[in-house]
Design a protein around this motif. Structure first.
Motif, PDB file in Angstrom:
ATOM      1  N   ASN A 160      -3.533  -3.462 -10.152  1.00  0.00           N
ATOM      2  CA  ASN A 160      -3.150  -2.543  -9.233  1.00  0.00           C
ATOM      3  C   ASN A 160      -3.948  -2.667  -8.010  1.00  0.00           C
ATOM      4  N   TYR A 161      -3.335  -3.671  -7.209  1.00  0.00           N
ATOM      5  CA  TYR A 161      -4.250  -4.155  -5.912  1.00  0.00           C
ATOM      6  C   TYR A 161      -3.304  -4.222  -4.801  1.00  0.00           C
ATOM      7  N   ALA A 162      -3.969  -4.370  -3.749  1.00  0.00           N
ATOM      8  CA  ALA A 162      -3.234  -4.439  -2.585  1.00  0.00           C
ATOM      9  C   ALA A 162      -4.379  -5.125  -1.624  1.00  0.00           C
ATOM     10  N   PRO A 163      -4.046  -6.551  -0.919  1.00  0.00           N
ATOM     11  CA  PRO A 163      -4.949  -6.949   0.023  1.00  0.00           C
ATOM     12  C   PRO A 163      -5.215  -6.394   1.464  1.00  0.00           C
ATOM     13  N   LEU A 164      -4.364  -5.225   1.767  1.00  0.00           N
ATOM     14  CA  LEU A 164      -4.208  -4.784   2.759  1.00  0.00           C
ATOM     15  C   LEU A 164      -3.758  -2.931   2.621  1.00  0.00           C
ATOM     16  N   VAL A 165      -4.463  -2.248   2.909  1.00  0.00           N
ATOM     17  CA  VAL A 165      -4.181  -0.665   2.757  1.00  0.00           C
ATOM     18  C   VAL A 165      -4.185  -0.206   4.319  1.00  0.00           C
ATOM     19  N   TYR A 166      -3.610   1.059   4.270  1.00  0.00           N
ATOM     20  CA  TYR A 166      -3.639   1.844   5.663  1.00  0.00           C
ATOM     21  C   TYR A 166      -4.176   3.237   5.221  1.00  0.00           C
ATOM     22  N   LEU A 167      -5.059   3.900   6.227  1.00  0.00           N
ATOM     23  CA  LEU A 167      -5.108   4.972   6.182  1.00  0.00           C
ATOM     24  C   LEU A 167      -4.047   6.158   6.588  1.00  0.00           C
ATOM     25  N   PRO A 168      -4.032   7.216   6.518  1.00  0.00           N
ATOM     26  CA  PRO A 168      -3.011   8.029   6.887  1.00  0.00           C
ATOM     27  C   PRO A 168      -2.882   8.090   8.590  1.00  0.00           C
ATOM     28  N   ALA A 169      -1.769   8.044   8.991  1.00  0.00           N
ATOM     29  CA  ALA A 169      -1.550   8.283  10.504  1.00  0.00           C
ATOM     30  C   ALA A 169      -2.370   9.650  10.974  1.00  0.00           C
ATOM     31  N   ALA A 170      -2.235  10.762  10.110  1.00  0.00           N
ATOM     32  CA  ALA A 170      -2.834  12.117  10.386  1.00  0.00           C
ATOM     33  C   ALA A 170      -3.393  12.579   9.095  1.00  0.00           C
ATOM     34  N   ALA A 171      -3.947  13.573   9.437  1.00  0.00           N
ATOM     35  CA  ALA A 171      -4.538  14.554   8.201  1.00  0.00           C
ATOM     36  C   ALA A 171      -5.197  15.679   8.690  1.00  0.00           C
ATOM     37  N   PRO A 172      -5.342  16.797   7.935  1.00  0.00           N
ATOM     38  CA  PRO A 172      -6.109  17.860   8.199  1.00  0.00           C
ATOM     39  C   PRO A 172      -7.679  17.577   8.700  1.00  0.00           C
ATOM     40  N   ALA A 173      -8.077  18.325   9.620  1.00  0.00           N
ATOM     41  CA  ALA A 173      -9.428  18.199  10.269  1.00  0.00           C
ATOM     42  C   ALA A 173     -10.445  18.194   9.010  1.00  0.00           C
ATOM     43  N   ASN A 174     -11.315  17.056   9.082  1.00  0.00           N
ATOM     44  CA  ASN A 174     -12.300  16.810   8.339  1.00  0.00           C
ATOM     45  C   ASN A 174     -12.017  16.455   6.839  1.00  0.00           C
ATOM     46  N   SER A 175     -10.738  16.138   6.620  1.00  0.00           N
ATOM     47  CA  SER A 175     -10.501  15.480   5.370  1.00  0.00           C
ATOM     48  C   SER A 175     -11.258  14.000   5.241  1.00  0.00           C
ATOM     49  N   VAL A 176     -11.328  13.982   3.863  1.00  0.00           N
ATOM     50  CA  VAL A 176     -12.069  12.786   3.098  1.00  0.00           C
ATOM     51  C   VAL A 176     -11.090  11.770   2.464  1.00  0.00           C
ATOM     52  N   VAL A 177     -11.148  10.482   2.643  1.00  0.00           N
ATOM     53  CA  VAL A 177     -10.430   9.601   1.724  1.00  0.00           C
ATOM     54  C   VAL A 177     -11.723   8.659   1.348  1.00  0.00           C
ATOM     55  N   LEU A 178     -11.558   8.659  -0.069  1.00  0.00           N
ATOM     56  CA  LEU A 178     -12.552   7.900  -0.767  1.00  0.00           C
ATOM     57  C   LEU A 178     -11.692   6.509  -1.230  1.00  0.00           C
ATOM     58  N   PHE A 179     -12.276   5.366  -1.084  1.00  0.00           N
ATOM     59  CA  PHE A 179     -11.734   3.959  -1.378  1.00  0.00           C
ATOM     60  C   PHE A 179     -12.694   3.571  -2.687  1.00  0.00           C
ATOM     61  N   VAL A 180     -12.188   3.455  -3.656  1.00  0.00           N
ATOM     62  CA  VAL A 180     -12.986   2.620  -4.850  1.00  0.00           C
ATOM     63  C   VAL A 180     -12.277   1.334  -5.162  1.00  0.00           C
ATOM     64  N   CYS A 181     -13.001   0.109  -5.380  1.00  0.00           N
ATOM     65  CA  CYS A 181     -12.715  -0.943  -5.657  1.00  0.00           C
ATOM     66  C   CYS A 181     -13.410  -1.393  -6.884  1.00  0.00           C
ATOM     67  N   ASP A 182     -12.314  -1.483  -8.064  1.00  0.00           N
ATOM     68  CA  ASP A 182     -12.591  -1.866  -9.299  1.00  0.00           C
ATOM     69  C   ASP A 182     -11.944  -3.301  -9.406  1.00  0.00           C
ATOM     70  N   ALA A 183     -11.204  -3.777  -8.594  1.00  0.00           N
ATOM     71  CA  ALA A 183     -10.738  -5.046  -8.561  1.00  0.00           C
ATOM     72  C   ALA A 183     -11.503  -5.860  -8.231  1.00  0.00           C
ATOM     73  N   PRO A 184     -11.583  -7.546  -8.727  1.00  0.00           N
ATOM     74  CA  PRO A 184     -12.212  -8.530  -8.423  1.00  0.00           C
ATOM     75  C   PRO A 184     -12.108  -8.862  -6.915  1.00  0.00           C
ATOM     76  N   TYR A 185     -11.414  -8.428  -6.094  1.00  0.00           N
ATOM     77  CA  TYR A 185     -11.039  -9.050  -4.768  1.00  0.00           C
ATOM     78  C   TYR A 185     -11.493  -8.169  -3.857  1.00  0.00           C
ATOM     79  N   THR A 186     -11.449  -8.655  -2.604  1.00  0.00           N
ATOM     80  CA  THR A 186     -11.608  -7.713  -1.416  1.00  0.00           C
ATOM     81  C   THR A 186     -10.412  -7.075  -0.810  1.00  0.00           C
ATOM     82  N   THR A 187     -10.402  -5.992  -0.028  1.00  0.00           N
ATOM     83  CA  THR A 187      -9.341  -5.335   0.328  1.00  0.00           C
ATOM     84  C   THR A 187      -9.403  -4.934   1.823  1.00  0.00           C
ATOM     85  N   ARG A 188      -8.595  -5.278   2.683  1.00  0.00           N
ATOM     86  CA  ARG A 188      -8.714  -4.931   4.068  1.00  0.00           C
ATOM     87  C   ARG A 188      -8.301  -3.306   4.472  1.00  0.00           C
TER      88      ARG A 188
END
Length: 267
Positions: free
Chosen positions: A197-225
């Motif tokens: 369940n992996y992607a080499p490149l992912v994008y943050l949302p174009a917009a979000a409510p003020a002070n929203s938080v996105v957490l990224f967790v990498c349990d894959a054996p590869y790096t992601t941009r």
């Protein structure tokens, strides 16, 4: 005899008849704000993706209104000023309500003093923002700004005496390469990369409510941009195996800002 009222929320994608994730719509349809909210009309809610949105939190919040009507003391409602004397040992389930009458600049999580299961729902209805101190939880940030209308849900079910964040989980297979923005009232979204369940490149949302938080967790054996949005030339970030990254959205600059995470936040 009481009246049994139930509703089912489900959407299929054609032509393959796959279930479609409608988490954002569910959070709007079944929002819990007061005794007249739509969620109060139902006793059974059947839907898909129940672990990917905070419908359960809304149900807990809505049940406080039923509790008041029935006189059932199963959920304790507290304020930031009463946490010190209220404590979690006497309250298995607590709603921490922040409003203009009970507001402090910094709100700390109540300590867990026993090994019983506990659930905590923090709701802000205050006009002024406050700082939510997240020490004592598994959130990799020391704290976040909490705005009016936002809700943070935490649980401790394993006897560890540490609060665990309840959050909508996203992944490449289910949500694609663009991270879903937090819905109204949501503070966090977590995007997890793993084996299969992996992607080499992912994008943050174009917009979000003020002070929203996105957490990224990498349990894959590869790096992601991680890129800020499609079609932009902004600086990319890289998340490595076993790492966790956090970004908050600034409404003023309309940009995501990488935050320093606590040491040892992940494997």
């Amino acid at each position: 005899m009481g009246e049994l009222r139930a509703i089912q929320a489900h959407r299929m994608s054609f032509p393959f008849d796959g279930a479609k994730d409608i988490s954002g719509s569910l959070m709007s349809w079944f929002a819990a704000g007061n005794a007249s909210s739509p969620i109060m009309k139902y006793y059974i809610i059947n839907c898909d993706w129940s672990l990917r949105h905070r419908l359960v939190d809304n149900i807990i919040y809505a049940n406080q209104f039923r509790r008041r009507a029935l006189g059932i003391p199963d959920v304790v409602q507290a304020s930031p000023t009463s946490i010190g004397v209220q404590g979690m040992p006497s309250a298995r389930h607590m709603i921490l309500q922040i409003n203009d009458s009970h507001w402090t600049e910094t709100v700390a999580l109540p300590p867990i003093l026993d090994e019983e299961p506990h659930r905590l729902l923090i709701c802000s209805d205050a006009d002024a923002e406050c700082e939510l101190d997240l020490r004592g939880s598994d959130v990799p940030l020391p704290g976040v700004r909490l705005s009016k209308g936002e809700v943070v849900a935490l649980v401790c079910l394993d006897g560890s005496r540490q609060w665990a964040l309840q959050v909508r989980d996203c992944s490449p297979n289910e949500h694609g390469h663009v991270v879903a923005a937090p819905c109204d009232g949501e503070k966090f979204v977590r995007y997890t990369l793993s084996v299969g369940n992996y992607a080499p490149l992912v994008y943050l949302p174009a917009a979000a409510p003020a002070n929203s938080v996105v957490l990224f967790v990498c349990d894959a054996p590869y790096t992601t941009r991680i890129s800020h949005s499609q079609g932009t030339d902004e600086l990319e970030h890289v998340i490595s195996p076993g790492q966790v990254l956090a970004f908050t959205y600034s409404a003023a600059s309309r940009q995501w800002r990488k935050q320093e995470v606590q040491p040892g936040s992940h494997n």
